[in-house]
Design a protein around this motif. Structure first.
Motif, PDB file in Angstrom:
ATOM      1  N   CYS A  44       0.838  -1.186   0.000  1.00 57.48           N
ATOM      2  CA  CYS A  44       0.000   0.000   0.000  1.00 57.48           C
ATOM      3  C   CYS A  44       0.878   1.243   0.000  1.00 57.48           C
ATOM      4  CB  CYS A  44      -0.931  -0.003   1.217  1.00 57.48           C
ATOM      5  SG  CYS A  44      -0.085  -0.246   2.776  1.00 57.48           S
ATOM      6  N   ASP A  45       0.254   2.395  -0.094  1.00 55.95           N
ATOM      7  CA  ASP A  45       0.985   3.652   0.007  1.00 55.95           C
ATOM      8  C   ASP A  45       0.487   4.400   1.245  1.00 55.95           C
ATOM      9  OD1 ASP A  45      -1.474   4.785  -0.775  1.00 55.95           O
ATOM     10  OD2 ASP A  45      -0.873   4.861  -2.873  1.00 55.95           O
ATOM     11  N   ASP A  46       0.946   5.613   1.420  1.00 53.39           N
ATOM     12  CA  ASP A  46       0.561   6.369   2.615  1.00 53.39           C
ATOM     13  C   ASP A  46      -0.953   6.570   2.707  1.00 53.39           C
ATOM     14  OD1 ASP A  46       3.163   6.613   3.559  1.00 53.39           O
ATOM     15  OD2 ASP A  46       3.526   8.467   2.439  1.00 53.39           O
ATOM     16  N   GLN A  47      -1.634   6.717   1.567  1.00 59.09           N
ATOM     17  CA  GLN A  47      -3.079   6.958   1.564  1.00 59.09           C
ATOM     18  C   GLN A  47      -3.877   5.699   1.888  1.00 59.09           C
ATOM     19  OE1 GLN A  47      -3.596   8.545  -2.370  1.00 59.09           O
ATOM     20  NE2 GLN A  47      -3.361  10.659  -1.665  1.00 59.09           N
ATOM     21  N   TYR A  65      -6.062   0.905   5.277  1.00 59.08           N
ATOM     22  CA  TYR A  65      -6.815  -0.216   4.717  1.00 59.08           C
ATOM     23  C   TYR A  65      -5.993  -1.504   4.764  1.00 59.08           C
ATOM     24  CZ  TYR A  65      -9.886   3.440   2.920  1.00 59.08           C
ATOM     25  OH  TYR A  65     -10.728   4.511   2.807  1.00 59.08           O
ATOM     26  N   GLY A  66      -4.701  -1.377   4.485  1.00 57.35           N
ATOM     27  CA  GLY A  66      -3.821  -2.547   4.559  1.00 57.35           C
ATOM     28  C   GLY A  66      -3.755  -3.103   5.966  1.00 57.35           C
ATOM     29  N   TRP A 105       3.373  -3.912   3.655  1.00 52.71           N
ATOM     30  CA  TRP A 105       4.542  -3.156   3.205  1.00 52.71           C
ATOM     31  C   TRP A 105       4.096  -1.864   2.542  1.00 52.71           C
ATOM     32  CZ3 TRP A 105       8.309  -6.824   0.100  1.00 52.71           C
ATOM     33  CH2 TRP A 105       8.779  -7.834   0.942  1.00 52.71           C
ATOM     34  N   LEU A 106       4.827  -0.808   2.796  1.00 55.08           N
ATOM     35  CA  LEU A 106       4.630   0.408   2.033  1.00 55.08           C
ATOM     36  C   LEU A 106       5.239   0.213   0.653  1.00 55.08           C
ATOM     37  CD1 LEU A 106       5.397   3.150   4.695  1.00 55.08           C
ATOM     38  CD2 LEU A 106       3.177   2.572   3.712  1.00 55.08           C
ATOM     39  N   GLU A 107       4.819   1.021  -0.291  1.00 55.15           N
ATOM     40  CA  GLU A 107       5.299   0.911  -1.665  1.00 55.15           C
ATOM     41  C   GLU A 107       6.822   0.929  -1.721  1.00 55.15           C
ATOM     42  OE1 GLU A 107       4.787   3.291  -5.885  1.00 55.15           O
ATOM     43  OE2 GLU A 107       4.387   4.350  -4.024  1.00 55.15           O
ATOM     44  N   LYS A 108       7.457   1.801  -0.942  1.00 57.54           N
ATOM     45  CA  LYS A 108       8.920   1.895  -0.969  1.00 57.54           C
ATOM     46  C   LYS A 108       9.571   0.598  -0.500  1.00 57.54           C
ATOM     47  CE  LYS A 108       9.238   3.867   3.616  1.00 57.54           C
ATOM     48  NZ  LYS A 108       9.831   4.791   4.515  1.00 57.54           N
ATOM     49  N   ASP A 109       8.951  -0.101   0.459  1.00 61.15           N
ATOM     50  CA  ASP A 109       9.479  -1.384   0.931  1.00 61.15           C
ATOM     51  C   ASP A 109       9.383  -2.436  -0.170  1.00 61.15           C
ATOM     52  OD1 ASP A 109       9.858  -0.291   3.531  1.00 61.15           O
ATOM     53  OD2 ASP A 109       7.746  -0.683   3.977  1.00 61.15           O
ATOM     54  N   TYR A 110       8.251  -2.445  -0.874  1.00 59.67           N
ATOM     55  CA  TYR A 110       8.063  -3.396  -1.965  1.00 59.67           C
ATOM     56  C   TYR A 110       9.091  -3.154  -3.068  1.00 59.67           C
ATOM     57  CZ  TYR A 110       6.101  -5.746  -6.007  1.00 59.67           C
ATOM     58  OH  TYR A 110       5.940  -6.534  -7.111  1.00 59.67           O
ATOM     59  N   PHE A 162      -1.995  -5.713  -3.967  1.00 59.99           N
ATOM     60  CA  PHE A 162      -1.746  -4.278  -4.068  1.00 59.99           C
ATOM     61  C   PHE A 162      -3.033  -3.537  -3.737  1.00 59.99           C
ATOM     62  CE2 PHE A 162       1.206  -6.390  -6.878  1.00 59.99           C
ATOM     63  CZ  PHE A 162       2.405  -5.782  -6.555  1.00 59.99           C
ATOM     64  N   ILE A 163      -2.943  -2.548  -2.855  1.00 56.26           N
ATOM     65  CA  ILE A 163      -4.098  -1.724  -2.505  1.00 56.26           C
ATOM     66  C   ILE A 163      -3.812  -0.307  -2.991  1.00 56.26           C
ATOM     67  CG2 ILE A 163      -5.494  -0.760  -0.649  1.00 56.26           C
ATOM     68  CD1 ILE A 163      -4.959  -3.225   0.966  1.00 56.26           C
ATOM     69  N   GLY A 164      -4.704   0.212  -3.809  1.00 57.49           N
ATOM     70  CA  GLY A 164      -4.524   1.549  -4.357  1.00 57.49           C
ATOM     71  C   GLY A 164      -3.747   1.513  -5.659  1.00 57.49           C
TER      72      GLY A 164
END
Length: 103
Positions: free
Chosen positions: A13-16, A20-21, A51-56, A71-73
């Motif tokens: 996911c991302d910050d937004q 939800y994740g 995981w945040l997008e940057k971690d992925y 993937f969410i978002g």
């Protein structure tokens, strides 16, 4: 659970969409089965990491094809995967699909 095969799921996911994740991880890890009745996923059968997008993006070279990833978002990491997925549902502002073990 002794002798049970635990599947691992990475939720990206991302910050937004981080909330939800986390919520989905909590739902999956809830012990809500009763006797012989399974509610949602079988209790203890799925191990979830958010995981945040940057971690992925930093670890994607180490993720094998048999690893389940959700993937969410819509962000840079998900856009690269979404382009090849089959859309199964697209209504009410919600869209989802999957191909293999990516969703």
């Amino acid at each position: 659970m002794f002798g049970q095969n635990i599947r691992k799921l990475i939720i990206v996911c991302d910050d937004q969409t981080h909330g939800y994740g986390n919520y989905l991880r909590q739902l999956v890890s809830t012990n809500d089965d009763e006797d012989n009745y399974i509610v949602g996923t079988k209790d203890g059968s799925i191990g979830v990491a958010v995981w945040l997008e940057k971690d992925y993006l930093a670890n994607m070279a180490t993720i094998t094809s048999d690893q389940h990833v959700l993937f969410i978002g819509e962000n840079q990491a998900s856009k690269n995967e979404i382009s090849s997925m089959n859309v199964k549902f697209d209504k009410y502002g919600m869209k989802y699909g999957w191909l293999g073990k990516r969703g």
